[in-house]
Write a protein that holds these residues in place. Structure first.
Motif, PDB file in Angstrom:
ATOM      1  N   PHE A 175      46.637  46.199  31.572  1.00  0.00           N
ATOM      2  CA  PHE A 175      47.295  47.291  30.857  1.00  0.00           C
ATOM      3  C   PHE A 175      48.719  46.899  30.456  1.00  0.00           C
ATOM      4  O   PHE A 175      49.179  47.292  29.385  1.00  0.00           O
ATOM      5  CB  PHE A 175      47.265  48.579  31.671  1.00  0.00           C
ATOM      6  CG  PHE A 175      45.885  49.163  31.778  1.00  0.00           C
ATOM      7  CD1 PHE A 175      45.134  49.436  30.634  1.00  0.00           C
ATOM      8  CD2 PHE A 175      45.310  49.411  33.003  1.00  0.00           C
ATOM      9  CE1 PHE A 175      43.846  49.957  30.717  1.00  0.00           C
ATOM     10  CE2 PHE A 175      44.025  49.927  33.100  1.00  0.00           C
ATOM     11  CZ  PHE A 175      43.289  50.202  31.955  1.00  0.00           C
ATOM     12  N   TYR A 187      48.287  44.895  27.318  1.00  0.00           N
ATOM     13  CA  TYR A 187      47.998  45.797  26.191  1.00  0.00           C
ATOM     14  C   TYR A 187      49.285  46.448  25.674  1.00  0.00           C
ATOM     15  O   TYR A 187      49.539  46.486  24.479  1.00  0.00           O
ATOM     16  CB  TYR A 187      47.045  46.910  26.624  1.00  0.00           C
ATOM     17  CG  TYR A 187      45.583  46.561  26.772  1.00  0.00           C
ATOM     18  CD1 TYR A 187      45.106  45.255  26.693  1.00  0.00           C
ATOM     19  CD2 TYR A 187      44.661  47.565  26.999  1.00  0.00           C
ATOM     20  CE1 TYR A 187      43.755  44.980  26.840  1.00  0.00           C
ATOM     21  CE2 TYR A 187      43.306  47.297  27.150  1.00  0.00           C
ATOM     22  CZ  TYR A 187      42.863  46.003  27.069  1.00  0.00           C
ATOM     23  OH  TYR A 187      41.529  45.737  27.213  1.00  0.00           O
ATOM     24  N   GLU A 188      50.066  46.980  26.596  1.00  0.00           N
ATOM     25  CA  GLU A 188      51.269  47.733  26.229  1.00  0.00           C
ATOM     26  C   GLU A 188      52.369  46.861  25.644  1.00  0.00           C
ATOM     27  O   GLU A 188      53.238  47.358  24.928  1.00  0.00           O
ATOM     28  CB  GLU A 188      51.802  48.478  27.461  1.00  0.00           C
ATOM     29  CG  GLU A 188      50.880  49.574  27.939  1.00  0.00           C
ATOM     30  CD  GLU A 188      51.176  50.031  29.363  1.00  0.00           C
ATOM     31  OE1 GLU A 188      52.187  49.596  29.955  1.00  0.00           O
ATOM     32  OE2 GLU A 188      50.365  50.821  29.892  1.00  0.00           O
ATOM     33  N   TYR A 224      43.855  45.180  36.995  1.00  0.00           N
ATOM     34  CA  TYR A 224      43.919  46.221  35.959  1.00  0.00           C
ATOM     35  C   TYR A 224      45.357  46.470  35.510  1.00  0.00           C
ATOM     36  O   TYR A 224      45.622  46.633  34.318  1.00  0.00           O
ATOM     37  CB  TYR A 224      43.253  47.519  36.425  1.00  0.00           C
ATOM     38  CG  TYR A 224      41.790  47.506  36.117  1.00  0.00           C
ATOM     39  CD1 TYR A 224      41.333  47.918  34.877  1.00  0.00           C
ATOM     40  CD2 TYR A 224      40.863  47.036  37.035  1.00  0.00           C
ATOM     41  CE1 TYR A 224      39.984  47.870  34.561  1.00  0.00           C
ATOM     42  CE2 TYR A 224      39.521  46.993  36.736  1.00  0.00           C
ATOM     43  CZ  TYR A 224      39.091  47.411  35.503  1.00  0.00           C
ATOM     44  OH  TYR A 224      37.758  47.346  35.186  1.00  0.00           O
ATOM     45  N   LYS A 244      40.220  52.509  32.778  1.00  0.00           N
ATOM     46  CA  LYS A 244      40.375  52.710  34.225  1.00  0.00           C
ATOM     47  C   LYS A 244      39.065  53.111  34.894  1.00  0.00           C
ATOM     48  O   LYS A 244      38.867  52.864  36.075  1.00  0.00           O
ATOM     49  CB  LYS A 244      41.452  53.755  34.510  1.00  0.00           C
ATOM     50  CG  LYS A 244      42.838  53.260  34.203  1.00  0.00           C
ATOM     51  CD  LYS A 244      43.884  54.310  34.499  1.00  0.00           C
ATOM     52  CE  LYS A 244      45.249  53.750  34.118  1.00  0.00           C
ATOM     53  NZ  LYS A 244      46.315  54.719  34.315  1.00  0.00           N
TER      54      LYS A 244
END
Length: 181
Positions: free
Chosen positions: A58, A61-62, A54, A20
């Motif tokens: 994320f 990724y999660e 962003y 971030k």
């Protein structure tokens, strides 16, 4: 997050997870109109687009959908762009894509090609897939050159998220043949 290259390096680049704290640095990409010249999509503001970008990374990724890595120039420790392996659905088929975006001031220096090659090798060496693609807008000749230098060939044109695109691809056998040369 098996697809990430966190901690990997190429000749000039270091790969790491997106953070971030990169937001202000990546905002430069969204502020430059040339960075979105090939995509048909609504653009609200650089700040909103950067935030959405962003959030998407994320989420990937999660949910083990791959994701882009931050690319840091070893020489200066600057964030210059992103590259990585992304799970995509194209023409109703789930595929693994090599995606890349560079801050415009770092274009035409070979960084995207260097990063894309590292991602290709990482995917095949770790047996993540039997083939890789790159989704590239039909008008985006610089990105098409990156895909070609990465050993990919145009597979077919299609429409992806309202954009006319070429799908570039390479399979494991083609990669192995190129590696043996």
């Amino acid at each position: 997050m098996k697809y990430l290259l966190h901690g990997e390096e190429s000749d000039r680049l270091r790969f790491r997870s997106i953070d971030k704290n990169d937001y202000d640095l990546w905002l430069a990409f969204h502020k430059d109109p040339s960075s979105r010249q090939y995509w048909n999509s609504e653009f609200e503001s650089p700040e909103i687009e950067c935030t959405k970008w962003y959030e998407k990374q994320f989420y990937r990724y999660e949910n083990d959908l791959g994701g882009l890595n931050a690319l840091v120039l070893k020489e200066t420790d600057e964030l210059i762009g992103h590259c990585g392996l992304i799970v995509q659905t194209v023409d109703d088929k789930i595929e693994l894509e090599i995606g890349y975006s560079m801050i415009p001031k770092f274009w035409n220096k070979g960084y995207a090609t260097e990063a894309a090659k590292k991602c290709k090798d990482h995917a095949f060496e770790n047996h993540f897939t039997e083939s890789l693609i790159s989704i590239i807008s039909i008008g985006n000749l610089p990105s098409q050159k990156v895909a070609t230098k990465n050993g990919m060939k145009v597979r077919n044109p299609t429409v992806y998220k309202t954009n006319d695109v070429f799908i570039f691809s390479i399979n494991r056998d083609e990669w192995l043949l190129n590696e043996s040369k």
